[in-house]
Scaffold this active site. Sequence first.
Site, PDB file in Angstrom:
ATOM      1  CB  ALA A  14      -0.879  -0.016   1.242  1.00 32.01           C
ATOM      2  CB  THR A 223      14.908   2.246 -17.381  1.00 34.16           C
ATOM      3  OG1 THR A 223      15.169   2.113 -15.992  1.00 34.16           O
ATOM      4  CG2 THR A 223      14.139   1.036 -17.889  1.00 34.16           C
ATOM      5  CG  ASP A 256       6.702  -0.847 -10.914  1.00 34.96           C
ATOM      6  OD1 ASP A 256       7.765  -1.501 -10.943  1.00 34.96           O
ATOM      7  OD2 ASP A 256       6.272  -0.290  -9.895  1.00 34.96           O
ATOM      8  N   GLY A 291       0.166   8.510  -8.594  1.00 32.82           N
ATOM      9  CA  GLY A 291      -0.048   7.134  -8.166  1.00 32.82           C
ATOM     10  C   GLY A 291       0.816   6.155  -8.933  1.00 32.82           C
TER      11      GLY A 291
END
Length: 308
Positions: A14, A223, A256, A291
């Site tokens: 979370a 990356t 991600d 987010g």
Amino acid sequence: MAMQAITVLGAFLADLVCRADRMPVWGETLRGNSFASGPGGKGSNQAIAAARQGATVHLVTRLGRDPFAAMARDLYQAEGIGTAFVSEDPELATGTASIIVDDARGENAILIVPGACDNLTELDIDAARGAIRESALFISQLELPMALCRHGIELARQNNVPVLLNPAPAVNLPADLYQDIDYITPNETEAGILIGRTLSTRDDVVDAARVLHERGVTNVLITLGEKGVYVSGSGFEGVIPAVKAGPVVETTGAGDAFNGGLAAALTEGQSLEGAARYGNAMAGISVTRPGAALSMPGRAEVDELLAL
Ligand code: ATP
Ligand code: RIB
């Protein structure tokens, strides 16, 4: 070509996100600007990113018994992620990531407490053997204990399933693990930790990829943040520039988004170069949104951006 299944081994956390003008120092109490919570964890984020591209995703993770676990389960239901291998820990709390975002630059600092994920076992991973065997790709990161990541990777290899390792957060990898990795996707800092020196120049990046190949990795994708990604592998060598999709709001989850997009495109049969471009576009859109999991774009948006 139809997309095949992907199995992701990794953490749900979370995310507890405070935006502030600067970091507090030890002993200081600092007033921040805003707070938001939402689903995160690298494995879970990558699973959502791939699922939003149309991939069938099996997630192997562990939650506690608390409201954060409910946050995860609601997310997986909404996103169509299989939860047969999402176990529940009776003791440890669902993992958390305490994140401070620099309000001006969108950069972050993250402290993770994997909680229930630390109680995942090899047996939990073995239970997913059938799903792994039927998958076109197995993905792991390093938020779970190394022994578990290794177990999952070995299981995938034994079943001839290609392995994508996002080595984040970076630690020294066991030397004999590299040969089991088909795709490795560190950022520059993580690549530096893996090879034991800081990467400052383009030559350093190229050299880091060379070292990782020498250790046994087939395809290396380093990356480079807003500069894009350096790719070295089957049929392609060079930098693929980042995709600007709008003003940068928050980069949490950019890696991600890249990994989930890369994975989905690879399992769809795209070339390494094409899949890296797809991952860049995914990540380029995700940084324009706040987010982590919830900033992942859907397929149509990515295709539209790539068609421009
Ligand atoms: P994070 O930890 O913030 O999730 P990361 O450190 O793992 O990300 P980065 O190399 O910073 O990884 O970024 C991953 C990918 O995200 C890059 O390869 C690029 O495609 C995209 N990206 C990152 N920052 C930007 C940006 N400012 N604009 C466009 N794309 C970006
Ligand atoms: O990669 C971003 C993720 O890292 C966040 O969602 C946070 O949970 C941390 O694990």
